[in-house]
Scaffold this active site. Sequence first.
Site, PDB file in Angstrom:
ATOM      1  N   GLN A   1      10.071  -5.471   7.903  1.00  0.00           N
ATOM      2  CA  GLN A   1       9.631  -4.098   7.692  1.00  0.00           C
ATOM      3  C   GLN A   1      10.821  -3.145   7.627  1.00  0.00           C
ATOM      4  O   GLN A   1      10.882  -2.254   6.787  1.00  0.00           O
ATOM      5  CB  GLN A   1       8.725  -3.657   8.849  1.00  0.00           C
ATOM      6  CG  GLN A   1       7.329  -4.202   8.783  1.00  0.00           C
ATOM      7  CD  GLN A   1       6.462  -3.322   7.904  1.00  0.00           C
ATOM      8  OE1 GLN A   1       6.552  -3.374   6.687  1.00  0.00           O
ATOM      9  NE2 GLN A   1       5.650  -2.499   8.501  1.00  0.00           N
TER      10      GLN A   1
ATOM     11  N   VAL B   1       6.898   0.454  13.142  1.00  0.00           N
ATOM     12  CA  VAL B   1       8.147   0.317  12.390  1.00  0.00           C
ATOM     13  C   VAL B   1       7.950   0.448  10.879  1.00  0.00           C
ATOM     14  O   VAL B   1       8.874   0.227  10.119  1.00  0.00           O
ATOM     15  CB  VAL B   1       8.805  -1.052  12.669  1.00  0.00           C
ATOM     16  CG1 VAL B   1       9.244  -1.141  14.116  1.00  0.00           C
ATOM     17  CG2 VAL B   1       7.879  -2.203  12.304  1.00  0.00           C
ATOM     18  N   GLY B   2       6.753   0.800  10.456  1.00  0.00           N
ATOM     19  CA  GLY B   2       6.446   0.737   9.030  1.00  0.00           C
ATOM     20  C   GLY B   2       7.254   1.683   8.168  1.00  0.00           C
ATOM     21  O   GLY B   2       7.556   1.368   7.026  1.00  0.00           O
ATOM     22  N   GLU B   3       7.580   2.839   8.671  1.00  0.00           N
ATOM     23  CA  GLU B   3       8.169   3.861   7.810  1.00  0.00           C
ATOM     24  C   GLU B   3       9.579   4.274   8.204  1.00  0.00           C
ATOM     25  O   GLU B   3      10.330   4.808   7.395  1.00  0.00           O
ATOM     26  CB  GLU B   3       7.242   5.093   7.783  1.00  0.00           C
ATOM     27  CG  GLU B   3       5.948   4.784   7.080  1.00  0.00           C
ATOM     28  CD  GLU B   3       4.814   5.742   7.410  1.00  0.00           C
ATOM     29  OE1 GLU B   3       4.642   6.691   6.661  1.00  0.00           O
ATOM     30  OE2 GLU B   3       4.105   5.523   8.414  1.00  0.00           O
TER      31      GLU B   3
ATOM     32  N   GLY C   1       0.830  -1.190   0.000  1.00  0.00           N
ATOM     33  CA  GLY C   1       0.000   0.000   0.000  1.00  0.00           C
ATOM     34  C   GLY C   1       0.874   1.253   0.000  1.00  0.00           C
ATOM     35  O   GLY C   1       0.794   2.066  -0.895  1.00  0.00           O
TER      36      GLY C   1
ATOM     37  N   PRO D   1       9.447 -10.068  16.099  1.00  0.00           N
ATOM     38  CA  PRO D   1      10.764  -9.650  15.614  1.00  0.00           C
ATOM     39  C   PRO D   1      11.023 -10.020  14.152  1.00  0.00           C
ATOM     40  O   PRO D   1      11.699  -9.292  13.431  1.00  0.00           O
ATOM     41  CB  PRO D   1      11.744 -10.403  16.521  1.00  0.00           C
ATOM     42  CG  PRO D   1      10.952 -10.860  17.688  1.00  0.00           C
ATOM     43  CD  PRO D   1       9.523 -10.969  17.257  1.00  0.00           C
TER      44      PRO D   1
ATOM     45  N   GLY E   1       0.836  -6.657   3.682  1.00  0.00           N
ATOM     46  CA  GLY E   1       2.055  -7.430   3.494  1.00  0.00           C
ATOM     47  C   GLY E   1       2.966  -7.298   4.696  1.00  0.00           C
ATOM     48  O   GLY E   1       3.942  -8.025   4.841  1.00  0.00           O
TER      49      GLY E   1
ATOM     50  N   ARG F   1       7.933  -1.661  22.074  1.00  0.00           N
ATOM     51  CA  ARG F   1       7.780  -3.115  22.158  1.00  0.00           C
ATOM     52  C   ARG F   1       7.690  -3.720  20.758  1.00  0.00           C
ATOM     53  O   ARG F   1       6.977  -3.218  19.904  1.00  0.00           O
ATOM     54  CB  ARG F   1       6.521  -3.469  22.939  1.00  0.00           C
ATOM     55  CG  ARG F   1       6.362  -4.973  23.163  1.00  0.00           C
ATOM     56  CD  ARG F   1       4.963  -5.315  23.602  1.00  0.00           C
ATOM     57  NE  ARG F   1       4.625  -4.750  24.902  1.00  0.00           N
ATOM     58  CZ  ARG F   1       4.872  -5.370  26.070  1.00  0.00           C
ATOM     59  NH1 ARG F   1       5.450  -6.539  26.097  1.00  0.00           N
ATOM     60  NH2 ARG F   1       4.534  -4.794  27.191  1.00  0.00           N
ATOM     61  N   ILE F   2       8.435  -4.782  20.561  1.00  0.00           N
ATOM     62  CA  ILE F   2       8.430  -5.483  19.279  1.00  0.00           C
ATOM     63  C   ILE F   2       7.481  -6.673  19.402  1.00  0.00           C
ATOM     64  O   ILE F   2       7.733  -7.601  20.160  1.00  0.00           O
ATOM     65  CB  ILE F   2       9.849  -5.951  18.914  1.00  0.00           C
ATOM     66  CG1 ILE F   2      10.804  -4.743  18.833  1.00  0.00           C
ATOM     67  CG2 ILE F   2       9.843  -6.744  17.610  1.00  0.00           C
ATOM     68  CD1 ILE F   2      10.409  -3.686  17.830  1.00  0.00           C
TER      69      ILE F   2
END
Lengths: 753, 349
Positions: free
Chosen positions: A650, A715-717, A249, A644, A478, A640-641
């Site tokens: 990502q 963490v996407g960007e 996206g 992992p 995704g 917090r992850i």
Amino acid sequence: MPEISLTSAPAHIRHGSNIGQPLTRRDGVLKVKGQAAYAADHHPPGMLFAVIAVSSIARGRVAALDVAAAKGHKGVVDVMTSKHRPELAIDPDIKTNPFVFRMEVLQSDEIRYANQPIAVVIAETLEAATEGAALLAPRYDALAPRVGLDAGETFAPPVVGVGNPAEVQHGDIDAGLAAAAKRIEATYETPPQYHNAMEPHAIVASWDGDTLSIDTPSQAMVMARARVAELFGLVPEKIRICSPFLGGGFGSKGFLTGPQILGVMAAKLVGKPVKLVLRREQMYGPVGHRAPTRQRLRMGIDAEGRFTAIDHHAKTVSSSYDDFYEPAADASHTLYASPAIRSSHEAARVDTGTPLFMRAPGEATGSIALESAIDEMALACGMDPLAFRLTNYAEVEPTTGKPFSSKALRACYEQGAARFGWAKRPLAPRQMRDDSGLLVGWGMGTATFPALMFQAEARAAIRRDGTGVMEIGAHDMGQGAWTALAQIAADGLGLDVDRVEFRSGTSDLPDGGIAGGSAHTATAGNAIHNAGAAVIARLADLATRDERSPLFGAGNAGVVARDGKLFRRDDESRGESYADILARAGLAEIDARGTGAPNPTAQTDYAMHAHGAVFAEVKVDSELGQIRVSRMVGAFAAGRIINPHLVRSQLLGGMIWGLSFALHEEAITDRRTGRIMNADLGEYHIPVNADVPPMDVLTVEEHDPHVNALGIKGVGEIGITGSAGAVANAVWHATGVRVRRFPIRIEELLTPL
Amino acid sequence: MKPFDYVRPATIAEAVTAAAQPGATYLAAGTNLLDLMKGGVSRPDRLVDVTHLQGLDKIEHLADGALRIGALVRNADLAHDAAFAKAHPAIAEALLSGASAQLRNAATVGGNLLQRTRCAYFYDPTSRCNRREAGSGCDARGGENRLHAVLGWSENCIATHPSDFCVPLVALDAIVEIEGKSGRRELPLDELHRLPGAAPQRETALEPGDLIVAVRLPATARDFAGHARYLKVRERTSYAFAVVSAAAALRIENGKIREARLALGGVAAKPWRARAAEAVLKGAAPEPSAFSEAAQAALTDAKPSGDNAFKIELARRIVVRALTLAAAGTPARIPALPASPFASGALHA
């Protein structure tokens, strides 16, 4: 309905609770087998194919279309034009809320950019619709288009990004610059970049009276449903959007685009289900893109290498008909301490589609300029770039003075630098060569992205058989929402993940909010967490009030949920399974809802950001202008992850995009026509596997008690920020040539021999 | 898409007859043609599928020492033919530097020769292009032409020929065998592609119906096997056309260059044989001064056709580097990154 509910998955070996475990993606097997149905995979009975015809000019009007020729082609059913189309309930140019962006859905013959839809051909086959579109042979009344950063009149935009002030001033820039022991001024340019998600925008729309069923990729289903409802005069409940899987996206599927609405209109026009899929080159216009920028940075430092001023000014462009301004200069707000910081923006209007959100909008463009300038400033004062960054480390958010909710950036610097071997870096450029004589350079950049939250709701249920259900209209682009959110659901319900049916991906489920702003896991995750807690509380209430239960009298606060059972907190030998509790109560299931939303108090009190440090090594053949990234290390602190494994993917994806930003990606716009001349994946270059070096991703432990109950930052960007600058700085360190126009091209390194 | 006839002739003669009709075109793997058809750039009335013709997929060693490569041999099969790669290492390296593995598996030798320019204006049916439509004009002139031709271009067309394969082929005097309406004939590859001049639409010397059936390398081509390289500068490591490339082949005896072959790719509408540079090198010691002089000679006639002046200097440097690499000797194995300046680096060990 395997596409919207994942109840079982391949066995995963793990120990302990679900959150924090590196599960492989639960929808992976479906995808590998081709059983994950994406929007364009749907084919309802009687479906017709729609193909859009697009404008080849960037400004003017359609003077004529040969509709007769298209209709005369065998298999063509109808041709939708501005003169022959279903009426919409409202003018689509009306901004009913700030998240409505204007689109081109055949409301007039005006052309506002190249590749704008000007007609839709509907046919029995894709081939017939394609040929029908070609036979339209449009004629135009063309006007001279405005192209590039220097076209049109420059003005100050009212706001940038999503409601950010266009200018922010903290302290006295002029005084800071005047007092500086050293100053730099440098101008950087970033190019237009276009969305190229693997899955192009696609829609299958089926009307049944006044109900509407839509398969289309969406990063925000409920918002999309509201938009369709207002455009077609429907109540939202009559519309069902199905979007279980997105082939990427990156911001381009956050809002319904014109072509998607055209698919719904086409289905209405012909009274049959219609499929409309964009061709790759048709993505270069109506689906948003990253606007070009020209950014001027002025910086001053005192004798100790501390900033006296950071002045970041960005010029960008928007379309002729709507407002979105890449907030590039905002990148300077948070990272480096300075008594004076100013960000400001100016813009011009050009004849393109409206630039919109593309992964890290503002942060990505701003970061490569800021991190390059930091490198130049460090050089000017003879400091190592990492030491310089540490000297100017922001202990509080510089522009607001707020404390950070958490900030493990120092640990990112330390761990990243140690893994990379940064300490051995010579200060001067052109000092390192490899065995084959190639120049070697090391560069770094700081990564940052705000920790945002939106609004979401989830519904949790526990069933008579002791299994759980979690429902939320979340979005898997995704990134792994099917997996990470199911892990949170499992912990929230006190069940193993394989005992939870996780339902997601449709608009009739509780509103999962927006998969954007790197906030989806945090927002949807907290809704899920709270829904789980709420249903456990109801279950505990049943048990503790029932004198036949071993938990009788324990009280809600005295009960814990684990492995499908409730236990007394003070005596874990006393417990009872969910199934037994529900059986005795005579209930088939028990349910509750929970919401995820930002905490306004925490938002007022704290600055909330994820951080990271990226280190890159490049090898350069300076005689031939060829650059190759040979390794990268990224260390990130993002709270917090949850998973992992997925988080690493990502961050890797972001780092690769950063590499692409520095070295590859650029839309080539014809300066005379405003047409994109490389609108395909053959010529719009992104890195191939052979361009991607070994990459190390470290996640640094960070506990954040303020961002949200789960401590998730997203963490996407962030991966794209820092990375682009690190590569660019490494190129300088290898060659001594400072390139300030991105992507870095061969000719800029062809210095005299 | 536009309806078209599809025929699958059984013999070469039938193919030639079928393809000689107006509006007909040959189809081999279609790696280029199908893209052009989807984009509306090519709109043939009839496709003559030659992939089932017998006998065109062989690599043959002829009695006179020449090597004959059938037109339907796949690019990947040719590059991975051990005997071929040993005898013609620069050609194998060029093949492996082109396109992607998937495309090389499909693409044919004949198709590679006849692939069309990747000029964006040629590819865009709404732009003016003299090559696509005679006399319509050239929108590449004054447009986005950073990667366009610097040699042999005309005011009517500044496109380049994109093939990697053709560059070492033309350097090594490859011959093209053609079957046509009046029987079989042959042509040096150097004469197959035409410079644009006043008629860019005439891209090759082929007549309607002409079918390339084979490419032949003379016996002398293998005399260069010990000193033959292909070097390609591109904007990413794979799946990108050459900005500029060069094939260099030397025959070195007693410390002198007895014979040199040099051709450039990405600079002109045809693979560019640099005969003046070859003449400079003949008899010289394989040293930097000779290579520089050769590079100057190769680019003497070069001039920018737009924002591409850098390609001239880049081409000079590539010539020097390709000659240097060739003089150093052909590596025992084709590098993991074929034709890349990074090929010899420890990076890929």
